[in-house]
Design a protein around this motif. Structure first.
Motif, PDB file in Angstrom:
ATOM      1  N   LEU A  95       0.824  -1.207   0.000  1.00  9.89           N
ATOM      2  CA  LEU A  95       0.000   0.000   0.000  1.00  9.89           C
ATOM      3  C   LEU A  95       0.862   1.263   0.000  1.00  9.89           C
ATOM      4  O   LEU A  95       0.527   2.259  -0.644  1.00  9.89           O
ATOM      5  CB  LEU A  95      -0.951   0.005   1.192  1.00  9.89           C
ATOM      6  N   SER A  96       1.953   1.240   0.717  1.00 13.79           N
ATOM      7  CA  SER A  96       2.800   2.426   0.874  1.00 13.79           C
ATOM      8  C   SER A  96       3.405   2.917  -0.432  1.00 13.79           C
ATOM      9  O   SER A  96       3.699   4.104  -0.566  1.00 13.79           O
ATOM     10  CB  SER A  96       3.928   2.147   1.870  1.00 13.79           C
ATOM     11  N   LEU A 102      -2.395   7.759   0.890  1.00 18.83           N
ATOM     12  CA  LEU A 102      -1.795   8.913   1.547  1.00 18.83           C
ATOM     13  C   LEU A 102      -1.114   8.547   2.862  1.00 18.83           C
ATOM     14  O   LEU A 102      -0.153   9.188   3.258  1.00 18.83           O
ATOM     15  CB  LEU A 102      -2.873   9.966   1.794  1.00 18.83           C
ATOM     16  N   ALA A 103      -1.645   7.532   3.558  1.00 16.23           N
ATOM     17  CA  ALA A 103      -1.064   7.109   4.831  1.00 16.23           C
ATOM     18  C   ALA A 103      -1.427   5.651   5.071  1.00 16.23           C
ATOM     19  O   ALA A 103      -2.487   5.191   4.649  1.00 16.23           O
ATOM     20  CB  ALA A 103      -1.594   7.977   5.973  1.00 16.23           C
ATOM     21  N   VAL A 104      -0.539   4.934   5.766  1.00 17.26           N
ATOM     22  CA  VAL A 104      -0.765   3.535   6.105  1.00 17.26           C
ATOM     23  C   VAL A 104      -0.329   3.328   7.551  1.00 17.26           C
ATOM     24  O   VAL A 104       0.746   3.790   7.945  1.00 17.26           O
ATOM     25  CB  VAL A 104       0.059   2.582   5.192  1.00 17.26           C
ATOM     26  N   ILE A 128      -9.971   1.285  -5.129  1.00 18.63           N
ATOM     27  CA  ILE A 128     -10.145   0.374  -3.992  1.00 18.63           C
ATOM     28  C   ILE A 128     -10.499  -1.033  -4.487  1.00 18.63           C
ATOM     29  O   ILE A 128      -9.921  -2.022  -4.030  1.00 18.63           O
ATOM     30  CB  ILE A 128     -11.213   0.916  -3.022  1.00 18.63           C
ATOM     31  N   ASN A 129     -11.423  -1.119  -5.436  1.00 20.41           N
ATOM     32  CA  ASN A 129     -11.860  -2.430  -5.949  1.00 20.41           C
ATOM     33  C   ASN A 129     -10.762  -3.163  -6.712  1.00 20.41           C
ATOM     34  O   ASN A 129     -10.615  -4.378  -6.585  1.00 20.41           O
ATOM     35  CB  ASN A 129     -13.087  -2.273  -6.855  1.00 20.41           C
ATOM     36  N   GLU A 130      -9.988  -2.424  -7.507  1.00 21.95           N
ATOM     37  CA  GLU A 130      -9.001  -3.068  -8.377  1.00 21.95           C
ATOM     38  C   GLU A 130      -7.619  -3.211  -7.754  1.00 21.95           C
ATOM     39  O   GLU A 130      -6.790  -3.961  -8.273  1.00 21.95           O
ATOM     40  CB  GLU A 130      -8.898  -2.287  -9.697  1.00 21.95           C
ATOM     41  N   THR A 131      -7.364  -2.485  -6.666  1.00 18.16           N
ATOM     42  CA  THR A 131      -6.023  -2.522  -6.088  1.00 18.16           C
ATOM     43  C   THR A 131      -6.000  -3.079  -4.664  1.00 18.16           C
ATOM     44  O   THR A 131      -5.132  -3.883  -4.334  1.00 18.16           O
ATOM     45  CB  THR A 131      -5.412  -1.107  -6.077  1.00 18.16           C
ATOM     46  N   ILE A 132      -6.950  -2.685  -3.865  1.00 12.86           N
ATOM     47  CA  ILE A 132      -6.929  -3.113  -2.457  1.00 12.86           C
ATOM     48  C   ILE A 132      -7.737  -4.390  -2.254  1.00 12.86           C
ATOM     49  O   ILE A 132      -7.257  -5.337  -1.639  1.00 12.86           O
ATOM     50  CB  ILE A 132      -7.435  -1.980  -1.541  1.00 12.86           C
ATOM     51  N   LYS A 133      -8.934  -4.429  -2.791  1.00 10.68           N
ATOM     52  CA  LYS A 133      -9.798  -5.590  -2.558  1.00 10.68           C
ATOM     53  C   LYS A 133      -9.290  -6.863  -3.228  1.00 10.68           C
ATOM     54  O   LYS A 133      -9.761  -7.945  -2.925  1.00 10.68           O
ATOM     55  CB  LYS A 133     -11.227  -5.290  -3.012  1.00 10.68           C
TER      56      LYS A 133
END
Length: 162
Positions: A95-96, A102-104, A128-133
């Motif tokens: 994520l970083s 912006l922050a983790v 969010i859907n394509e990168t985090i989820k």
């Protein structure tokens, strides 16, 4: 480590510098009705004590994301529990490096919180859907869109990468 004690003059200097870090010693002295030598000495001491770490800028509204959300990510506990620590660090590192993040921060034993932003809500949702989820072995993801700030809106301008 003991707390640093600040008096009224120290706090006044910090308030003015938070508003505008470009103020000169002369301008600070004039606004605070104190000699330049006193202001210079106080700032030097604040730097030495680590109260002031650095001077920076806050990016203006033009460069700030218009859609912002807090995302809570809870990792699934692996069969070999020792791998949880490594996986949490992997999530944080992944994520970083993303410019939209912006922050983790770590949250508890198996959680990570990320502050994410984009130029509009549609792009934020897609990010969010394509990168985090799509991160593997997650137990839960909560997305909390942030619409209105009473305090801390400038934080976004400080955190944005250019």
């Amino acid at each position: 480590m003991p707390m640093v004690q600040l008096d009224d003059l120290d706090r006044a200097i910090l308030r003015l510098l938070k508003e505008d870090a470009r103020l000169t010693i002369s301008e600070l002295a004039e606004r605070l009705n104190r000699p330049e030598s006193t202001i210079h000495f106080r700032i030097k001491k604040l730097l030495e004590k680590g109260v002031i770490e650095r001077y920076t800028i806050i990016l203006g509204e033009e460069l700030r994301p218009k859609a912002v959300a807090l995302v809570y990510i809870q990792a699934e506990t692996p069969i070999i529990e020792d791998f949880l620590e490594k996986y949490i660090h992997y999530i944080m590192k992944t994520l970083s490096i993303l410019p939209n993040v912006l922050a983790v921060a770590r949250s508890g034993r198996d959680g990570v919180v990320a502050l994410v932003g984009e130029e509009n809500e549609e792009k934020l949702e897609r990010f969010i859907n394509e990168t985090i989820k799509v991160l593997p072995t997650l137990r839960k993801i909560e997305v909390m869109p942030l619409q209105e700030f009473d305090k801390g809106r400038d934080l976004i301008g400080f955190l944005v990468r250019v």
